[in-house]
Scaffold this active site. Structure first.
Site, mmCIF file in Angstrom:
data_model
loop_
_atom_site.group_PDB
_atom_site.id
_atom_site.type_symbol
_atom_site.label_atom_id
_atom_site.label_comp_id
_atom_site.label_asym_id
_atom_site.label_seq_id
_atom_site.Cartn_x
_atom_site.Cartn_y
_atom_site.Cartn_z
ATOM 1 N N ALA A 165 87.394 -13.097 -31.708
ATOM 2 C CA ALA A 165 88.513 -14.002 -31.966
ATOM 3 C C ALA A 165 88.692 -14.231 -33.464
ATOM 4 O O ALA A 165 89.812 -14.149 -33.991
ATOM 5 C CB ALA A 165 88.292 -15.329 -31.243
ATOM 6 N N TYR A 166 87.597 -14.514 -34.156
ATOM 7 C CA TYR A 166 87.673 -14.769 -35.592
ATOM 8 C C TYR A 166 88.164 -13.528 -36.334
ATOM 9 O O TYR A 166 89.070 -13.610 -37.180
ATOM 10 C CB TYR A 166 86.294 -15.193 -36.112
ATOM 11 C CG TYR A 166 86.295 -15.645 -37.544
ATOM 12 C CD1 TYR A 166 86.699 -16.930 -37.887
ATOM 13 C CD2 TYR A 166 85.891 -14.787 -38.569
ATOM 14 C CE1 TYR A 166 86.699 -17.351 -39.209
ATOM 15 C CE2 TYR A 166 85.885 -15.197 -39.885
ATOM 16 C CZ TYR A 166 86.288 -16.478 -40.209
ATOM 17 O OH TYR A 166 86.305 -16.889 -41.525
ATOM 18 N N SER A 167 87.589 -12.377 -36.019
ATOM 19 C CA SER A 167 87.995 -11.142 -36.688
ATOM 20 C C SER A 167 89.459 -10.827 -36.432
ATOM 21 O O SER A 167 90.199 -10.447 -37.354
ATOM 22 C CB SER A 167 87.117 -9.978 -36.214
ATOM 23 O OG SER A 167 85.764 -10.186 -36.543
ATOM 24 N N SER A 169 91.847 -12.935 -35.631
ATOM 25 C CA SER A 169 92.714 -13.911 -36.302
ATOM 26 C C SER A 169 92.859 -13.597 -37.785
ATOM 27 O O SER A 169 93.948 -13.719 -38.362
ATOM 28 C CB SER A 169 92.170 -15.328 -36.110
ATOM 29 O OG SER A 169 90.971 -15.538 -36.841
ATOM 30 N N LYS A 170 91.775 -13.158 -38.415
ATOM 31 C CA LYS A 170 91.830 -12.858 -39.841
ATOM 32 C C LYS A 170 92.539 -11.527 -40.104
ATOM 33 O O LYS A 170 93.201 -11.372 -41.143
ATOM 34 C CB LYS A 170 90.416 -12.850 -40.423
ATOM 35 C CG LYS A 170 89.735 -14.216 -40.388
ATOM 36 C CD LYS A 170 90.525 -15.285 -41.149
ATOM 37 C CE LYS A 170 89.756 -16.590 -41.247
ATOM 38 N NZ LYS A 170 90.468 -17.609 -42.052
#
Length: 259
Positions: A165-167, A169-170
């Site tokens: 999710a973090y990857s 989103s970035k």
């Protein structure tokens, strides 16, 4: 740290401004002469940050996922300061550190909502207002209406296990940066992103010792990036010296980045 840049008379909005990275960026901008409004959801941390940063710092408590709150905050910043010269999209959450099949849809959606959709709403609101303000003249004579600096992550370029999710989103934030830069290239708005490796912030304290060691092993310098190092790059990207790098993605990876 910031004596080489003169941002006197400029106003900046820093999202996630109550956290360590946002606060460090705000401090650098203030030391260079700017006034700064910190946007964050955490009222207590916002009050502490403004008290720490002094009279050129102000606060706005809001959830950047709320379009009406974002629009109202952008209007308030323009009303109070006349214009918005600098936007730093720094707000972000880490989310679950698990393989994709063990994550929850609610968590995945929350990470995307804060890190990407929130940045979209803030960029939409503030760039829309930047377009209506009179440009300044950079030392080289080119008109500049404003600078937008997005705090992405090296994970957005490389991906990372147990951080889908973090990857994602970035990675989306990097694409957003390039798209908006193309849309505003002739309007005097410079849009860039920074892709740091892990920084020594509160977010770094959320991970396990094993996870920290794994991340550290990927960084040839053998350490996390310091908040002040991120702030120094943001300062240049917010200054008149950065007048042709729109759409640029700037690594702060300690050698981790491979492309």
């Amino acid at each position: 740290m910031s004596a080489r840049y003169d941002l006197s008379g400029r106003h900046a909005v820093v999202t996630g401004g109550a956290g360590g990275l946002g606060r460090g960026i705000a401090r650098a901008l203030i030391e260079a002469g700017a006034s700064v409004t910190l946007w964050d959801q955490d009222a207590d941390s916002l009050s502490q940050a403004v008290s720490e940063l002094g009279r050129r710092a102000s606060l706005r408590q809001l959830d950047i996922r709320d379009v009406n709150a974002v629009e109202a905050a952008a209007d308030a910043a323009v009303f109070a300061h006349g214009r918005i010269d600098i936007l730093v999209n720094n707000a972000g959450v880490l989310g679950e550190v698990k393989p994709i099949w063990e994550t929850t849809p609610d968590n995945f959606q929350r990470v995307l909502q804060v890190n990407l959709f929130g940045a979209y709403l803030v960029t939409r609101a503030i760039v829309g207002r930047m377009l209506r303000q009179e440009p300044r003249r950079a030392p080289d004579g080119h008109p500049l209406r404003g600078h937008v600096v997005n705090i992405a992550s090296i994970q957005g370029k490389e991906g990372m296990a147990m951080a889908a999710a973090y990857s994602a989103s970035k990675a989306g934030l990097i694409a957003l940066t390039k798209s908006v830069a193309k849309e505003t290239a002739k309007e005097g708005i410079i849009v860039t992103a920074v892709t740091p490796a892990a920084a020594e912030t509160a977010m770094a304290k959320e991970i396990s010792a094993e996870r920290r060691a794994d991340i550290m092993s990927r960084i040839p310098m053998g350490r996390f990036v310091e908040v002040a190092e991120v702030a120094r790059l943001v300062l240049w990207l917010s200054s008149d010296d950065c007048s042709f790098s729109t759409g640029g993605i700037f690594d702060l990876s300690g050698g981790r980045a491979t492309y």
